[in-house]
Enzyme design. Sequence first.
Site, PDB file in Angstrom:
ATOM      1  N   ARG A  55       0.800  -1.224   0.000  1.00  0.00           N
ATOM      2  CA  ARG A  55       0.000   0.000   0.000  1.00  0.00           C
ATOM      3  C   ARG A  55       0.836   1.279   0.000  1.00  0.00           C
ATOM      4  O   ARG A  55       0.647   2.153  -0.828  1.00  0.00           O
ATOM      5  CB  ARG A  55      -0.868   0.053   1.258  1.00  0.00           C
ATOM      6  CG  ARG A  55      -2.232  -0.479   1.096  1.00  0.00           C
ATOM      7  CD  ARG A  55      -2.729  -0.902   2.455  1.00  0.00           C
ATOM      8  NE  ARG A  55      -2.057  -2.134   2.798  1.00  0.00           N
ATOM      9  CZ  ARG A  55      -2.612  -3.319   2.656  1.00  0.00           C
ATOM     10  NH1 ARG A  55      -3.841  -3.421   2.256  1.00  0.00           N
ATOM     11  NH2 ARG A  55      -1.953  -4.413   2.922  1.00  0.00           N
ATOM     12  N   THR A  56       1.757   1.383   0.951  1.00  0.00           N
ATOM     13  CA  THR A  56       2.457   2.655   1.130  1.00  0.00           C
ATOM     14  C   THR A  56       3.295   3.002  -0.103  1.00  0.00           C
ATOM     15  O   THR A  56       3.285   4.136  -0.567  1.00  0.00           O
ATOM     16  CB  THR A  56       3.337   2.605   2.399  1.00  0.00           C
ATOM     17  OG1 THR A  56       2.502   2.234   3.498  1.00  0.00           O
ATOM     18  CG2 THR A  56       3.969   3.936   2.690  1.00  0.00           C
ATOM     19  N   LYS A  83      24.371  -6.266  -0.854  1.00  0.00           N
ATOM     20  CA  LYS A  83      25.814  -6.566  -0.859  1.00  0.00           C
ATOM     21  C   LYS A  83      26.526  -5.776   0.237  1.00  0.00           C
ATOM     22  O   LYS A  83      27.746  -5.686   0.263  1.00  0.00           O
ATOM     23  CB  LYS A  83      26.425  -6.208  -2.218  1.00  0.00           C
ATOM     24  CG  LYS A  83      25.849  -6.996  -3.377  1.00  0.00           C
ATOM     25  CD  LYS A  83      26.459  -6.516  -4.687  1.00  0.00           C
ATOM     26  CE  LYS A  83      25.668  -7.029  -5.871  1.00  0.00           C
ATOM     27  NZ  LYS A  83      25.904  -6.222  -7.075  1.00  0.00           N
ATOM     28  N   ARG A 105      11.494   3.845   3.649  1.00  0.00           N
ATOM     29  CA  ARG A 105      11.004   2.865   4.628  1.00  0.00           C
ATOM     30  C   ARG A 105      12.189   1.994   5.007  1.00  0.00           C
ATOM     31  O   ARG A 105      12.907   1.504   4.123  1.00  0.00           O
ATOM     32  CB  ARG A 105       9.886   2.017   4.031  1.00  0.00           C
ATOM     33  CG  ARG A 105       9.569   0.820   4.915  1.00  0.00           C
ATOM     34  CD  ARG A 105       8.294   0.135   4.565  1.00  0.00           C
ATOM     35  NE  ARG A 105       7.144   0.929   4.961  1.00  0.00           N
ATOM     36  CZ  ARG A 105       5.909   0.434   5.089  1.00  0.00           C
ATOM     37  NH1 ARG A 105       5.681  -0.841   4.835  1.00  0.00           N
ATOM     38  NH2 ARG A 105       4.897   1.204   5.434  1.00  0.00           N
ATOM     39  N   HIS A 135       5.337   6.408  11.497  1.00  0.00           N
ATOM     40  CA  HIS A 135       4.804   6.279  10.136  1.00  0.00           C
ATOM     41  C   HIS A 135       3.846   7.464   9.934  1.00  0.00           C
ATOM     42  O   HIS A 135       2.629   7.304   9.939  1.00  0.00           O
ATOM     43  CB  HIS A 135       4.064   4.932  10.036  1.00  0.00           C
ATOM     44  CG  HIS A 135       3.708   4.506   8.647  1.00  0.00           C
ATOM     45  ND1 HIS A 135       3.875   5.304   7.540  1.00  0.00           N
ATOM     46  CD2 HIS A 135       3.175   3.346   8.198  1.00  0.00           C
ATOM     47  CE1 HIS A 135       3.463   4.635   6.462  1.00  0.00           C
ATOM     48  NE2 HIS A 135       3.035   3.459   6.835  1.00  0.00           N
TER      49      HIS A 135
END
Length: 317
Positions: A55-56, A83, A105, A135
């Site tokens: 969603r976000t 890596k 995020r 958030h």
Amino acid sequence: MNRHLVSINDLTKDDAILILDTAKELAQISDRPVKKLPTLRGRTIVNLFFEDSTRTRISFEAAAKRLSADVINFSAKGSSVSKGESLKDTAQTLQSMGADAVVIRHPASGAPNLLASRNWINAVVINAGDGTHEHPTQALLDSYTIRKHLKNNQGDLSGLRIAIVGDILHSRVARSNALLIKKLGATPVLVAPPTLMPKGINDWECDFSFNLDEIIENVDSVMMLRVQQERMTAAYFPTAREYSRNFGLNSARLKKMKKNALVLHPGPMNRGMEITAEVADSTNSVVIEQVANGVSVRMAVLYLLLGGPQNEAESGN
Ligand code: NCD
């Protein structure tokens, strides 16, 4: 307004209301056949996602595209991050690509703050969820949804009591929402089993309860939180069934709620765990609408942080 949006604490009450009012204006674009404004033409927005999201990420992408920005999606899987590239090196790569905003995020609480507070990049930093910390755009879209239904889409949320129920301990959504609800003049009521209530809960300066049935009749909205099993390192409750019995939202509890009370959930829902399918699909549920409102709210955040009235004047748009 602060240059970055890392925490709800970056916003004043007036800033938060400006975002909600701007989202209201921008929501009209989403109803048009051509869902596009030229506002951020030529600006580059990078979605930098080190953690899964449906969603976000899609919502930020849709928001940026509706404002005509160029969008680069960067997911940590399959990139040099796997890596071992550091956040600093990644940031500098994005800087050299001319990123104007980075939507980040990250599983580590504090990563967006690090990005915003160092001089690695010039871009505006927007937190799309960091660990168990915050958030902020989720909280803004939740308040937008509540305001739309219960406050005629204007002003603040004063007088409302809003329950936040479930796995508060692991929830960045709960912290951002508690901060924003208070800022907008409403009272958050935190409800969780003692094991899922954060230790310093008194410092949150919210009402709280360990008994959902005790508060359910007297709240104007209920935000259900996902039980975040992926963040649990121990057993926080005996069985899923017992959790649902005590803290799940089911039809019996819905019946006790005020008639026009809203049921919210940030998604993804564990149907049958914190919410029954019946309640999730009931007329009180605004779960689907939250997703649509998320696009308008993120358009507003991008517009105000990147475009904004002053930038429009500068560029002669
Ligand atoms: C939330 C998140 O990722 O923090 N979901 C979302 O952004 N829509 C809540 C969750 O994962 O439970």
